[in-house]
Design a protein around this motif. Structure first.
Motif, mmCIF file in Angstrom:
data_model
loop_
_atom_site.group_PDB
_atom_site.id
_atom_site.type_symbol
_atom_site.label_atom_id
_atom_site.label_comp_id
_atom_site.label_asym_id
_atom_site.label_seq_id
_atom_site.Cartn_x
_atom_site.Cartn_y
_atom_site.Cartn_z
ATOM 1 N N VAL A 178 0.844 -1.204 0.000
ATOM 2 C CA VAL A 178 0.000 0.000 0.000
ATOM 3 C C VAL A 178 0.878 1.253 0.000
ATOM 4 O O VAL A 178 0.627 2.207 -0.747
ATOM 5 C CB VAL A 178 -0.954 -0.009 1.216
ATOM 6 C CG1 VAL A 178 -1.649 1.337 1.373
ATOM 7 C CG2 VAL A 178 -1.986 -1.126 1.081
ATOM 8 N N ASN A 179 1.941 1.243 0.810
ATOM 9 C CA ASN A 179 2.807 2.424 0.864
ATOM 10 C C ASN A 179 3.551 2.647 -0.447
ATOM 11 O O ASN A 179 3.763 3.789 -0.861
ATOM 12 C CB ASN A 179 3.797 2.307 2.025
ATOM 13 C CG ASN A 179 3.129 2.642 3.344
ATOM 14 O OD1 ASN A 179 1.918 2.886 3.388
ATOM 15 N ND2 ASN A 179 3.896 2.657 4.419
ATOM 16 N N LEU A 180 3.904 1.562 -1.116
ATOM 17 C CA LEU A 180 4.540 1.720 -2.434
ATOM 18 C C LEU A 180 3.547 2.327 -3.430
ATOM 19 O O LEU A 180 3.902 3.232 -4.189
ATOM 20 C CB LEU A 180 5.066 0.377 -2.936
ATOM 21 C CG LEU A 180 5.699 0.451 -4.331
ATOM 22 C CD1 LEU A 180 7.092 -0.165 -4.320
ATOM 23 C CD2 LEU A 180 4.864 -0.201 -5.401
ATOM 24 N N LEU A 181 2.294 1.874 -3.392
ATOM 25 C CA LEU A 181 1.281 2.448 -4.289
ATOM 26 C C LEU A 181 1.109 3.943 -4.009
ATOM 27 O O LEU A 181 0.884 4.737 -4.915
ATOM 28 C CB LEU A 181 -0.060 1.716 -4.122
ATOM 29 C CG LEU A 181 -0.081 0.265 -4.608
ATOM 30 C CD1 LEU A 181 -1.396 -0.413 -4.228
ATOM 31 C CD2 LEU A 181 0.122 0.185 -6.127
ATOM 32 N N ARG A 182 1.237 4.321 -2.738
ATOM 33 C CA ARG A 182 1.161 5.746 -2.379
ATOM 34 C C ARG A 182 2.407 6.485 -2.886
ATOM 35 O O ARG A 182 2.300 7.570 -3.458
ATOM 36 C CB ARG A 182 1.051 5.868 -0.849
ATOM 37 C CG ARG A 182 0.980 7.293 -0.345
ATOM 38 C CD ARG A 182 0.982 7.340 1.176
ATOM 39 N NE ARG A 182 2.219 6.783 1.735
ATOM 40 C CZ ARG A 182 2.423 6.564 3.027
ATOM 41 N NH1 ARG A 182 1.476 6.830 3.900
ATOM 42 N NH2 ARG A 182 3.563 6.074 3.463
ATOM 43 N N SER A 183 3.591 5.888 -2.715
ATOM 44 C CA SER A 183 4.839 6.553 -3.134
ATOM 45 C C SER A 183 4.865 6.821 -4.630
ATOM 46 O O SER A 183 5.438 7.804 -5.075
ATOM 47 C CB SER A 183 6.056 5.696 -2.783
ATOM 48 O OG SER A 183 6.175 5.598 -1.399
ATOM 49 N N VAL A 184 4.303 5.927 -5.422
ATOM 50 C CA VAL A 184 4.333 6.129 -6.877
ATOM 51 C C VAL A 184 3.050 6.796 -7.367
ATOM 52 O O VAL A 184 2.779 6.849 -8.567
ATOM 53 C CB VAL A 184 4.609 4.817 -7.649
ATOM 54 C CG1 VAL A 184 5.941 4.222 -7.238
ATOM 55 C CG2 VAL A 184 3.493 3.797 -7.452
ATOM 56 N N ASN A 185 2.246 7.285 -6.389
ATOM 57 C CA ASN A 185 1.063 8.096 -6.684
ATOM 58 C C ASN A 185 -0.070 7.340 -7.395
ATOM 59 O O ASN A 185 -0.910 7.958 -8.025
ATOM 60 C CB ASN A 185 1.474 9.336 -7.506
ATOM 61 C CG ASN A 185 0.449 10.448 -7.363
ATOM 62 O OD1 ASN A 185 -0.196 10.555 -6.321
ATOM 63 N ND2 ASN A 185 0.259 11.236 -8.406
ATOM 64 N N CYS A 186 -0.094 6.006 -7.265
ATOM 65 C CA CYS A 186 -1.269 5.266 -7.762
ATOM 66 C C CYS A 186 -2.469 5.613 -6.904
ATOM 67 O O CYS A 186 -3.594 5.691 -7.391
ATOM 68 C CB CYS A 186 -1.032 3.759 -7.689
ATOM 69 S SG CYS A 186 0.105 3.144 -8.920
ATOM 70 N N VAL A 187 -2.227 5.760 -5.594
ATOM 71 C CA VAL A 187 -3.299 6.183 -4.696
ATOM 72 C C VAL A 187 -2.850 7.454 -3.976
ATOM 73 O O VAL A 187 -1.655 7.678 -3.778
ATOM 74 C CB VAL A 187 -3.656 5.084 -3.659
ATOM 75 C CG1 VAL A 187 -4.269 3.872 -4.337
ATOM 76 C CG2 VAL A 187 -2.449 4.665 -2.849
ATOM 77 N N SER A 188 -3.812 8.285 -3.610
ATOM 78 C CA SER A 188 -3.479 9.543 -2.954
ATOM 79 C C SER A 188 -3.173 9.312 -1.490
ATOM 80 O O SER A 188 -3.710 8.392 -0.869
ATOM 81 C CB SER A 188 -4.654 10.515 -3.051
ATOM 82 O OG SER A 188 -4.999 10.687 -4.395
ATOM 83 N N LYS A 189 -2.327 10.206 -0.974
ATOM 84 C CA LYS A 189 -1.942 10.158 0.425
ATOM 85 C C LYS A 189 -3.168 10.122 1.342
ATOM 86 O O LYS A 189 -3.221 9.365 2.307
ATOM 87 C CB LYS A 189 -1.135 11.431 0.705
ATOM 88 C CG LYS A 189 0.023 11.228 1.618
ATOM 89 C CD LYS A 189 0.873 12.474 1.692
ATOM 90 C CE LYS A 189 1.564 12.455 3.034
ATOM 91 N NZ LYS A 189 1.997 13.738 3.503
ATOM 92 N N GLU A 190 -4.168 10.969 1.012
ATOM 93 C CA GLU A 190 -5.364 11.077 1.875
ATOM 94 C C GLU A 190 -6.146 9.767 1.913
ATOM 95 O O GLU A 190 -6.928 9.544 2.838
ATOM 96 C CB GLU A 190 -6.356 12.148 1.383
ATOM 97 C CG GLU A 190 -5.816 13.496 0.970
ATOM 98 C CD GLU A 190 -5.134 13.487 -0.375
ATOM 99 O OE1 GLU A 190 -5.858 13.489 -1.386
ATOM 100 O OE2 GLU A 190 -3.894 13.491 -0.433
ATOM 101 N N ASP A 191 -5.959 8.930 0.926
ATOM 102 C CA ASP A 191 -6.737 7.687 0.877
ATOM 103 C C ASP A 191 -6.048 6.530 1.588
ATOM 104 O O ASP A 191 -6.564 5.419 1.605
ATOM 105 C CB ASP A 191 -7.023 7.290 -0.582
ATOM 106 C CG ASP A 191 -8.014 8.232 -1.241
ATOM 107 O OD1 ASP A 191 -8.809 8.853 -0.503
ATOM 108 O OD2 ASP A 191 -7.986 8.368 -2.476
ATOM 109 N N VAL A 192 -4.848 6.778 2.125
ATOM 110 C CA VAL A 192 -4.104 5.685 2.763
ATOM 111 C C VAL A 192 -4.068 5.882 4.274
ATOM 112 O O VAL A 192 -3.682 6.942 4.758
ATOM 113 C CB VAL A 192 -2.666 5.596 2.202
ATOM 114 C CG1 VAL A 192 -1.859 4.552 2.955
ATOM 115 C CG2 VAL A 192 -2.704 5.266 0.715
ATOM 116 N N SER A 193 -4.472 4.858 4.999
ATOM 117 C CA SER A 193 -4.468 4.911 6.458
ATOM 118 C C SER A 193 -3.022 4.952 6.975
ATOM 119 O O SER A 193 -2.145 4.259 6.439
ATOM 120 C CB SER A 193 -5.175 3.671 6.998
ATOM 121 O OG SER A 193 -4.818 3.452 8.337
#
Ligand SMILES: [Zn+2]
Length: 329
Positions: free
Chosen positions: A221-236
């Motif tokens: 999940v954090n990798l998906l956030r780092s490469v901007n697949c998902v937004s920071k606000e959407d990750v717990s």
């Protein structure tokens, strides 16, 4: 908020035994390929990816603003070995990713050649159809020893920086010492995908520790956030907490300095001495293992990594040391 899922229904959205899921976002972004279970006795990565696809299914329902940029392809690695609960059947699947040429089809020289062919077919299929401008590989593993999680990358800066964003210790220098791993394959110039690629291996903890599943999920999940697949606000932030707790005081960046290899010809009943953990400091001369020739001493001081407490494996142990990028130049 893309946190944890209570209900786990295995194989939701799974397309085949090989494909855990292929999620195509509504906006453009990289193609992220995540593999779990390249070693069949390491199911944590597979379980984490099954959970992740449950989360991806639920998220738009509870969070209508949720957007995914790019594509996520999640694969099961060694299907036969996963069924058998063994590291491999004939040969180590994480040592045969060599030339970017598909292995000969039936009869395959080994069970793992067939598995590799299946994996490559799934990845090449996705690459052929994707408009993605970058390929990111994440390979999820666990270790026989306890103590700490870490990431291994190729030594190029983009991969190192991405690994550092996971917030766990990063080991460099592995690539020149371990041939045929997933880390190097897609970075070979002969490989037929002319976009940049980055590759990371994540070691989530001990094989059968239930928390290894949480850590593999957190890293993905954090990798998906780092490469901007998902937004920071959407990750717990739960995922950051899980990884921070596991970091256990090890340095942030380390370099491989020694590998104790176990070739078929010189395995000599290698036995690691009990009680070694990942990142345990060792002094040069400390007796760490035995084989038929007698005791084996650490040839240098540093931190113990991946001491082998199982029958199958090509390396007995690794020694790493803290790496200071400022002193290296
Ligand atoms: Zn592994």
């Amino acid at each position: 908020m893309f946190g944890t899922s209570d209900q786990h229904t295995p194989d939701v959205l799974g397309e085949s035994p090989r494909v855990i899921g292929h999620y195509v976002g509504e906006e453009s972004g990289p193609l992220v390929v995540v593999i779990g279970g390249i070693h069949g006795n390491e199911p944590a990565g597979v379980l984490a990816l099954e959970q992740l696809f449950d989360l991806l299914k639920e998220e738009p329902l509870v969070n209508p603003g949720f957007t995914f940029r790019g594509e996520l392809l999640a694969l099961r690695g060694n299907l036969e070995a996963l069924k058998a609960g063994r590291r491999y059947i004939d040969t180590d699947l994480n040592r045969i990713w060599k030339t970017p040429v598909r292995p000969p089809e039936d009869p395959y020289p080994s069970t793992e050649a067939r598995e590799l062919d299946g994996l490559l077919a799934a990845i090449e299929n996705a690459l052929r159809e994707t408009p993605a401008s970058e390929l990111i590989m994440l390979d999820l593993h666990t270790t026989t020893a306890d103590g700490g999680v870490f990431a291994i990358t190729s030594d190029d800066n983009p991969s190192l920086m991405l690994a550092a964003e996971l917030g766990v210790p990063v080991i460099k220098g592995m690539l020149s010492n371990l041939q045929g791993t997933t880390l190097s394959y897609f970075r070979q110039p002969q490989f037929d995908f002319d976009q940049p690629s980055r590759a990371i291996t994540f070691e989530a903890g001990a094989h059968n520790d239930p928390e290894s599943v949480d850590r593999a999920l957190a890293a993905t999940v954090n990798l998906l956030r780092s490469v901007n697949c998902v937004s920071k606000e959407d990750v717990s932030t739960h995922h950051d907490d899980v990884l921070r707790r596991a970091k256990a005081g090890a340095p942030s960046l380390l370099e491989l300095i020694y590998v104790h290899r176990l070739e078929k010809s010189n395995r000599r009943n290698f036995r690691m001495r009990p009680g070694f953990r990942n990142f345990q400091p060792v002094q040069q001369g400390t007796l760490v293992a035995d084989d038929d020739n007698g005791p084996i001493a650490a040839p240098c001081s540093g931190y113990m990594l991946m001491p082998l407490y199982q029958e199958q494996g090509e390396e007995g142990f690794f020694i790493v040391e803290a790496y200071d990028p400022y002193l290296a130049y």
